[in-house]
Motif scaffolding. Structure first.
Motif, PDB file in Angstrom:
ATOM      1  N   LEU A  72       0.812  -1.210   0.000  1.00  0.00           N
ATOM      2  CA  LEU A  72       0.000   0.000   0.000  1.00  0.00           C
ATOM      3  C   LEU A  72       0.851   1.267   0.000  1.00  0.00           C
ATOM      4  N   ILE A  73       1.998   1.243   0.690  1.00  0.00           N
ATOM      5  CA  ILE A  73       2.804   2.459   0.807  1.00  0.00           C
ATOM      6  C   ILE A  73       3.295   2.927  -0.563  1.00  0.00           C
ATOM      7  N   PRO A  74       3.969   2.073  -1.383  1.00  0.00           N
ATOM      8  CA  PRO A  74       4.320   2.546  -2.731  1.00  0.00           C
ATOM      9  C   PRO A  74       3.106   2.786  -3.610  1.00  0.00           C
ATOM     10  N   PHE A  75       2.015   2.043  -3.361  1.00  0.00           N
ATOM     11  CA  PHE A  75       0.789   2.177  -4.143  1.00  0.00           C
ATOM     12  C   PHE A  75       0.212   3.584  -4.024  1.00  0.00           C
ATOM     13  N   LEU A  76       0.098   4.082  -2.798  1.00  0.00           N
ATOM     14  CA  LEU A  76      -0.498   5.403  -2.588  1.00  0.00           C
ATOM     15  C   LEU A  76       0.524   6.525  -2.741  1.00  0.00           C
ATOM     16  N   SER A  77       1.799   6.228  -2.435  1.00  0.00           N
ATOM     17  CA  SER A  77       2.831   7.274  -2.493  1.00  0.00           C
ATOM     18  C   SER A  77       3.068   7.755  -3.913  1.00  0.00           C
ATOM     19  N   THR A  78       2.921   6.872  -4.897  1.00  0.00           N
ATOM     20  CA  THR A  78       3.117   7.263  -6.292  1.00  0.00           C
ATOM     21  C   THR A  78       2.160   8.388  -6.674  1.00  0.00           C
ATOM     22  N   VAL A  79       0.873   8.206  -6.362  1.00  0.00           N
ATOM     23  CA  VAL A  79      -0.129   9.214  -6.706  1.00  0.00           C
ATOM     24  C   VAL A  79       0.056  10.466  -5.856  1.00  0.00           C
ATOM     25  N   GLU A  80       0.359  10.266  -4.586  1.00  0.00           N
ATOM     26  CA  GLU A  80       0.523  11.403  -3.674  1.00  0.00           C
ATOM     27  C   GLU A  80       1.626  12.337  -4.143  1.00  0.00           C
ATOM     28  N   TRP A  81       2.790  11.774  -4.481  1.00  0.00           N
ATOM     29  CA  TRP A  81       3.908  12.628  -4.867  1.00  0.00           C
ATOM     30  C   TRP A  81       3.793  13.138  -6.286  1.00  0.00           C
ATOM     31  N   LEU A  82       2.976  12.496  -7.102  1.00  0.00           N
ATOM     32  CA  LEU A  82       2.670  13.069  -8.403  1.00  0.00           C
ATOM     33  C   LEU A  82       1.918  14.390  -8.234  1.00  0.00           C
ATOM     34  N   PHE A  83       0.964  14.424  -7.307  1.00  0.00           N
ATOM     35  CA  PHE A  83       0.235  15.669  -7.060  1.00  0.00           C
ATOM     36  C   PHE A  83       1.133  16.722  -6.428  1.00  0.00           C
ATOM     37  N   TYR A  84       2.055  16.310  -5.574  1.00  0.00           N
ATOM     38  CA  TYR A  84       3.011  17.276  -5.036  1.00  0.00           C
ATOM     39  C   TYR A  84       3.846  17.885  -6.163  1.00  0.00           C
ATOM     40  N   CYS A  85       4.273  17.053  -7.105  1.00  0.00           N
ATOM     41  CA  CYS A  85       5.055  17.521  -8.242  1.00  0.00           C
ATOM     42  C   CYS A  85       4.255  18.538  -9.051  1.00  0.00           C
ATOM     43  N   VAL A  86       2.989  18.239  -9.307  1.00  0.00           N
ATOM     44  CA  VAL A  86       2.129  19.164 -10.051  1.00  0.00           C
ATOM     45  C   VAL A  86       1.936  20.467  -9.272  1.00  0.00           C
ATOM     46  N   THR A  87       1.824  20.359  -7.949  1.00  0.00           N
ATOM     47  CA  THR A  87       1.654  21.561  -7.123  1.00  0.00           C
ATOM     48  C   THR A  87       2.897  22.438  -7.179  1.00  0.00           C
ATOM     49  N   PHE A  88       4.085  21.837  -7.156  1.00  0.00           N
ATOM     50  CA  PHE A  88       5.313  22.629  -7.268  1.00  0.00           C
ATOM     51  C   PHE A  88       5.408  23.306  -8.635  1.00  0.00           C
ATOM     52  N   SER A  89       4.828  22.685  -9.648  1.00  0.00           N
ATOM     53  CA  SER A  89       4.855  23.311 -10.969  1.00  0.00           C
ATOM     54  C   SER A  89       4.048  24.608 -10.983  1.00  0.00           C
ATOM     55  N   ILE A  90       3.084  24.752 -10.062  1.00  0.00           N
ATOM     56  CA  ILE A  90       2.312  25.988  -9.973  1.00  0.00           C
ATOM     57  C   ILE A  90       3.226  27.165  -9.644  1.00  0.00           C
ATOM     58  N   ILE A  91       4.176  26.949  -8.731  1.00  0.00           N
ATOM     59  CA  ILE A  91       5.118  28.018  -8.369  1.00  0.00           C
ATOM     60  C   ILE A  91       5.902  28.452  -9.595  1.00  0.00           C
ATOM     61  N   LEU A  92       6.409  27.476 -10.366  1.00  0.00           N
ATOM     62  CA  LEU A  92       7.177  27.798 -11.567  1.00  0.00           C
ATOM     63  C   LEU A  92       6.305  28.510 -12.594  1.00  0.00           C
ATOM     64  N   TYR A  93       5.063  28.036 -12.732  1.00  0.00           N
ATOM     65  CA  TYR A  93       4.153  28.630 -13.706  1.00  0.00           C
ATOM     66  C   TYR A  93       3.850  30.092 -13.353  1.00  0.00           C
ATOM     67  N   LEU A  94       3.574  30.359 -12.085  1.00  0.00           N
ATOM     68  CA  LEU A  94       3.243  31.721 -11.677  1.00  0.00           C
ATOM     69  C   LEU A  94       4.471  32.628 -11.691  1.00  0.00           C
ATOM     70  N   ARG A  95       5.659  32.055 -11.424  1.00  0.00           N
ATOM     71  CA  ARG A  95       6.877  32.866 -11.528  1.00  0.00           C
ATOM     72  C   ARG A  95       7.066  33.365 -12.967  1.00  0.00           C
ATOM     73  N   TYR A  96       6.704  32.505 -13.938  1.00  0.00           N
ATOM     74  CA  TYR A  96       6.840  32.881 -15.343  1.00  0.00           C
ATOM     75  C   TYR A  96       5.681  33.772 -15.792  1.00  0.00           C
ATOM     76  N   LYS A  97       4.458  33.405 -15.390  1.00  0.00           N
ATOM     77  CA  LYS A  97       3.271  34.099 -15.868  1.00  0.00           C
ATOM     78  C   LYS A  97       3.055  35.423 -15.160  1.00  0.00           C
ATOM     79  N   GLN A  98       3.355  35.462 -13.877  1.00  0.00           N
ATOM     80  CA  GLN A  98       3.100  36.664 -13.076  1.00  0.00           C
ATOM     81  C   GLN A  98       4.321  36.981 -12.216  1.00  0.00           C
ATOM     82  N   PRO A  99       5.387  37.429 -12.837  1.00  0.00           N
ATOM     83  CA  PRO A  99       6.627  37.681 -12.075  1.00  0.00           C
ATOM     84  C   PRO A  99       6.493  38.795 -11.043  1.00  0.00           C
ATOM     85  N   ASN A 100       5.544  39.723 -11.259  1.00  0.00           N
ATOM     86  CA  ASN A 100       5.392  40.869 -10.354  1.00  0.00           C
ATOM     87  C   ASN A 100       4.293  40.661  -9.318  1.00  0.00           C
ATOM     88  N   ARG A 101       3.732  39.480  -9.255  1.00  0.00           N
ATOM     89  CA  ARG A 101       2.667  39.211  -8.287  1.00  0.00           C
ATOM     90  C   ARG A 101       3.220  39.320  -6.860  1.00  0.00           C
TER      91      ARG A 101
END
Length: 512
Positions: free
Chosen positions: A388-417
């Protein structure tokens, strides 16, 4: 599927189209102040929340998997140290998101506002039906193993262990139905007790060394790294087992609206709390290696019980066992309370089916949502806890990865925010790469590939559920407003969270 909730949303949208001078049959025309959460949590209390939510049964579950995959004491300790460092960087990166979008709700708020309704739905679906229930079923199995070993001795039957685990889940479900006040008192006592259990574990290691019976060879080079695995995917799985113990590192982002000065409390509370958690886990593993050879850690399912027995005999064994059992009870009870409220709120808004929402008049608790959590957790008891641990951790950390991409996206899209707290860009890039690697590495191992792919199968399943919900939503709007489908107001409401740049006033209107 949630037709009543969807019709309610449609009616709300139609009301939004009325002019200010039109009378509404649904909403009274009077001014009222919106109810807001009180900001009562300071930096010290925030640190305690992170520490209390992270430290628990995980430190007695994960060491076996970590040392089995790494193959040596030195490599295992390095993984524990690196995991604490990564978790601390993660909480600082999340502090940037939390201070930029200061609403409670964690990843759902960020994903929904930036990437839209679809990504927010997929996250909610996987988080409430996979990640949280599956991780808690592992804790329930640990409770069953320790209780069965205390009563019937080592080597208890797996079926009996699962029966005891199911009995704990059902019991805590009933307690949650009766009232939340009981759960609150239990969690308060358990939070203090968990600190005592970890402290007693470290004391066990020190006591064994003082008696001259410690396994100090585990700390001597080059023996400390002999037998280390050369397979990169093994280290990916080892990180999964470690990260399982840090699961609540993002707790403060789920209560941002209750933090005093979140621009300061969020980063400081998260950093101090994770620092304490990392130090506790590292010292706990040092204590394990002081008391046991590596193969002894890998071969046992009850390392807490064994630690107490090695240091202080039968009394120590009982203290550790009882402390762990009470910790598991508090963890399961509190988690059922939180997850059921999440399901209740998502069902009320039409994200989940409306038939699982509703507050019972007698007990004033969401019985249907609680039963949904209990049934889901019991279902995961059918799966091997080690899978179960690798089973659920794969999906969990995929969402963390996508969430970190938000920071990169907003740094590029809205640098003055406006960013009240800002982490260096290279830290976010590093975390994005690391979390992406956590998802990919297990795919290269034959042992974990099947489990990882099964976990990822939840994503298309969630997409199908979203498609069904979307079709039914359109069907309900057509019933109300004709062939055009959604009204313009509903379209704007659904897309409101996606309007990031310069529309905070509009966003707050949608949230209300």
């Amino acid at each position: 599927y949630g037709e009543s909730a969807l019709l309610t949303r449609a009616l709300f949208a139609s009301e939004m189209e009325r002019g200010d001078d039109e009378k509404s049959p649904l909403f009274p025309q009077k001014e009222c102040e919106p109810i807001k959460l009180k900001r009562t949590v300071g930096a010290l209390a925030a640190s305690a929340v992170v520490f209390g939510n992270c430290v628990g049964a995980g430190i007695f579950i994960s060491p076996r998997g970590v040392y089995e995959k790494t193959g040596s004491p030195g490599a295992g300790l390095m993984i524990w140290g690196l995991t604490g460092f990564i978790a601390t960087l993660c909480t600082l990166a999340y502090a940037e998101l939390g201070t930029m979008m200061p609403q409670s709700g964690g990843e759902f708020v960020y994903l929904h506002r930036v990437y839209g309704d679809f990504v927010g739905f997929v996250f909610s679906f996987c988080n409430t039906l996979l990640i949280k229930p599956a991780s808690l079923s592992v804790v329930a199995v640990v409770f069953g193993e320790y209780l069965c070993n205390m009563i019937w001795g080592p080597g208890s039957d797996d079926i009996m262990v699962k029966v005891v685990a199911a009995a704990l889940i059902v019991t805590m479900g009933v307690v949650n139905i009766v009232g939340v006040s009981v759960i609150a008192k239990v969690c308060t006592v358990v939070s203090v007790l968990k600190i005592g259990v970890v402290g007693f574990l470290i004391a066990c290691g020190v006591a064994v060394v003082i008696k001259g019976e410690g396994e100090m060879m585990n700390f001597q080079l080059p023996f400390s790294f002999e037998g280390s695995s050369t397979n990169p995917s093994d280290y990916g799985l080892a990180f999964y087992y470690c990260l399982f113990t840090f699961q609540s590192w993002n707790s403060l982002n789920y209560m941002t609206e209750e933090l005093i000065s979140p621009e300061k409390t969020l980063p400081i509370g998260g950093f101090v709390g994770l620092l304490g958690v990392s130090l506790s886990y590292f010292l706990s593993n040092v204590a394990y290696l002081m008391m046991f050879k590596l193969h002894q850690i890998v071969d046992t399912n009850t390392i807490a019980m064994d630690s107490g027995f090695v240091a202080f005999g039968r009394p120590g064994e009982m203290i550790m066992s009882l402390g762990l059992l009470v910790s598991c009870v508090g963890c399961i009870g509190g988690a059922i309370c939180c997850i059921s409220r999440t399901i209740q709120s998502t069902a009320e808004t039409g994200i989940f089916p409306s038939f699982i929402s509703g507050i019972n008049k007698t007990f004033q608790t969401p019985i249907k949502a609680i039963l949904t959590v209990v049934i889901t957790m019991c279902f995961y008891l059918l799966v091997d806890a080690n899978l179960l641990i690798p089973f659920l951790s794969t999906v969990e950390w995929l969402f963390y990865c996508v969430t970190f991409s938000i920071i990169l996206y907003l740094r590029y899209k809205q640098p003055n925010r406006n960013r009240p707290f800002k982490v260096p860009l290279f830290v976010t890039i590093l975390l994005f790469i690391i979390t992406g690697t956590f998802v990919i590495l297990p795919l290269f191992s034959e042992e974990s590939r099947t489990t990882t792919l099964l976990g990822l199968c939840w994503l298309p399943l969630a997409a199908v559920a979203y498609g069904i919900r979307h079709l039914l939503t359109r069907h309900c709007y057509k019933k109300l407003g004709g062939s055009k489908g959604k009204t313009d107001s509903q379209t704007s409401i659904d897309s409101g969270y996606s309007e990031i740049g310069g529309h905070d006033d509009v966003d707050s209107k949608f949230v209300s």
